[in-house]
Design an enzyme around this catalytic site. Structure first.
Site, PDB file in Angstrom:
ATOM      1  N   LYS A 202       0.803  -1.226   0.000  1.00  0.00           N
ATOM      2  CA  LYS A 202       0.000   0.000   0.000  1.00  0.00           C
ATOM      3  C   LYS A 202       0.839   1.280   0.000  1.00  0.00           C
ATOM      4  CE  LYS A 202      -4.481  -1.469   1.648  1.00  0.00           C
ATOM      5  NZ  LYS A 202      -4.310  -2.921   1.890  1.00  0.00           N
TER       6      LYS A 202
ATOM      7  N   GLU B 292     -10.597   7.336   3.640  1.00  0.00           N
ATOM      8  CA  GLU B 292     -11.349   6.446   4.509  1.00  0.00           C
ATOM      9  C   GLU B 292     -10.496   5.211   4.733  1.00  0.00           C
ATOM     10  OE1 GLU B 292     -11.664   6.432   1.207  1.00  0.00           O
ATOM     11  OE2 GLU B 292     -11.186   4.298   0.981  1.00  0.00           O
TER      12      GLU B 292
ATOM     13  N   SER C 194       1.642  -9.695  -1.261  1.00  0.00           N
ATOM     14  CA  SER C 194       1.299  -8.277  -1.084  1.00  0.00           C
ATOM     15  C   SER C 194       1.621  -7.733   0.302  1.00  0.00           C
ATOM     16  CB  SER C 194      -0.185  -8.059  -1.401  1.00  0.00           C
ATOM     17  OG  SER C 194      -0.988  -8.938  -0.643  1.00  0.00           O
TER      18      SER C 194
HETATM   19  C1  LIG Z   1      -5.151  -3.934   1.407  1.00  0.00           C
HETATM   20  C2  LIG Z   1      -4.459  -5.193   1.092  1.00  0.00           C
HETATM   21  C3  LIG Z   1      -4.821  -5.976  -0.027  1.00  0.00           C
HETATM   22  C4  LIG Z   1      -5.986  -5.662  -0.903  1.00  0.00           C
HETATM   23  O1  LIG Z   1      -5.860  -4.510  -1.664  1.00  0.00           O
HETATM   24  P1  LIG Z   1      -5.685  -4.535  -3.262  1.00  0.00           P
HETATM   25  O2  LIG Z   1      -5.993  -3.156  -3.650  1.00  0.00           O
HETATM   26  O3  LIG Z   1      -6.661  -5.539  -3.798  1.00  0.00           O
HETATM   27  O4  LIG Z   1      -4.304  -4.936  -3.529  1.00  0.00           O
HETATM   28  C5  LIG Z   1      -4.079  -7.108  -0.314  1.00  0.00           C
HETATM   29  N1  LIG Z   1      -3.038  -7.482   0.468  1.00  0.00           N
HETATM   30  C6  LIG Z   1      -2.669  -6.763   1.556  1.00  0.00           C
HETATM   31  C7  LIG Z   1      -1.513  -7.236   2.362  1.00  0.00           C
HETATM   32  C8  LIG Z   1      -3.365  -5.608   1.906  1.00  0.00           C
HETATM   33  O5  LIG Z   1      -2.997  -4.907   2.983  1.00  0.00           O
END
Ligand SMILES: *Cc1c(COP(=O)(O)O)cnc(C)c1O
Length: 405
Positions: free
Chosen positions: A101, A123, A388
């Protein structure tokens, strides 16, 4: 590469169009007042993002503050357990604050600085976007207002504390069900009043134009790095790439690097407890075309056509739609969207931890679970997963709900 009539050599030039459309998806379905604000952001972004000063500063921040480039790790033990296919992970979990993020939050906040704005507004649901944006605001010395439902504030105490420590104002929203939807409405209402001095920062490839393209561009560093690193490590491209899809930003970031390559691309949505509406958040698989939160995409609706209640074991994936570019790539067939359920996800969470020493976020565990299934159907080859985020934030929940396996 031409796929279903779309020339991917020129894809990024043509999509989205000037009004923010990926085919029929996207656009900006908002009040006149907000239209002006979005126009200002779009004009600034499309000018500033080309300046070498902006690009240079963002690169420096990524290197010196965020910890980029993040590496790719070869999952040798897990691959051997599964068979002959080699699994790899792009380590977005090693970003500062523990997830992808920050890639777009630092970009959005830097844009705010270049535009002379004093405040960032957003938000947050589970609080991850709020924490990333509060981090970026602290770095640049911007004010930060985070709107959050009263119910979520109670549930997410550690993230609320983090945002406050970082200097953000966490504004409690008590209307309606007092969760994410009401927080979005309250934040947009505040922004409509304050847009001269502030900028709205959306947390994924969602919302009105220019956010889907802007967030994709900021996240595309993931795919661009990954492609080069993978070629360097193996001399080849991966056969398949996999990412989890909530709003879709980490997925679009990875996919952007490989859309023009002969690589199978998989976006994985949460099937949660099952196929019944309300038990999952698989909007691309089960949803229909519709407009919400300022953009046209594929969404899950209730009987009245309103955004349906959704569920996922991963709080970062429980959104009733996905970004318009995903809807476009879905219809085109360039990306295959599939699902894994909670049980498969939790199993992958423990397996990756035990075999590789990497504790993944529950969101990312969806991609890992799918890649493990995919590997079993392939005779050879390689699969690159976007990891992610890291699982530290999920520890209490995992221990309470699943124990230690
Ligand atoms: C917020 C989050 C997501 C989901 O957000 P996308 O916009 O779909 O990438 C995925 N993985 C993690 C670790 C997150 O914090």
């Amino acid at each position: 590469m031409i796929y279903n009539g779309i020339d991917f050599d020129t894809y990024f030039k043509n999509y989205p169009d000037m009004n923010g459309y990926f085919g029929k998806y996207g656009g900006a379905y908002i009040s006149e007042e907000l239209k002006n604000a979005m126009k200002e952001i779009a004009e600034a972004y499309f000018t500033i993002c080309k300046s070498s000063k902006f690009i240079g500063e963002l690169r420096r921040i990524r290197r010196e503050f965020q910890g980029r480039p993040t590496p790719i790790s070869h999952l040798e033990r897990l691959s051997a357990k599964l068979g002959n296919v080699q699994l790899y992970v792009k380590r977005e979990d090693l970003n500062h604050t523990g997830a992808h993020k920050l890639n777009h939050c630092m970009g959005e906040a830097l844009l705010a600085k270049y535009m002379g704005k004093k405040k960032v507004i957003a938000e947050t649901g589970a609080g991850q976007h709020g924490v990333a944006l509060a981090t970026a605001a602290a770095y640049f010395g911007l004010e930060c207002d985070i709107y959050m439902g009263a119910v979520d504030i109670k549930k997410q105490a550690p993230n609320v504390a983090r945002m406050k420590i970082l200097g953000a104002n966490v504004i409690e929203v008590t209307e309606g069900l007092a969760t994410l939807k009401e927080a979005v409405d309250a934040a947009f209402a505040a922004y409509a009043k304050e847009y001269k001095d502030s900028i709205y920062c959306i947390g994924s490839v969602l919302g009105p134009h220019p956010f889907p393209v802007m967030v994709r561009d900021f996240q595309s560093v993931v795919g661009i790095e990954a492609r080069e690193q993978f070629l360097g490590m193996t001399g080849e491209l991966p056969d398949a790439i996999v990412a989890c899809v909530g709003g879709g930003s980490n997925a679009m970031g990875l996919f952007a690097g490989f859309l023009n390559d002969p690589v199978d691309i998989y976006g994985i949505e949460p099937l949660g407890r099952g196929e019944k509406l309300g038990d999952h958040a698989a909007s691309l698989k089960y949803g229909t075309e519709g407009i919400m939160h300022g953009f046209n995409s594929i969404m899950l609706k209730d009987e009245d056509g309103e955004p349906a209640p959704v569920y996922s074991v991963a709080s970062g994936l429980d959104y009733p739609s996905s970004g318009p570019e995903h809807a476009f790539l879905h219809d085109l067939g360039r990306v295959k969207y599939d699902v894994v359920n909670d049980e498969e996800t939790i199993d992958a969470f423990f397996t990756l931890s035990r075999y590789e020493g990497i504790i993944p976020a529950i969101e990312s565990s969806h991609a890992v679970a799918y890649a493990m299934k995919l590997a079993k159907t392939m005779e050879r080859g390689s699969v690159l997963i976007n990891l992610s985020g890291r699982g530290d934030k999920d520890m209490d929940y995992i221990i309470e709900k699943y124990g230690i396996r």
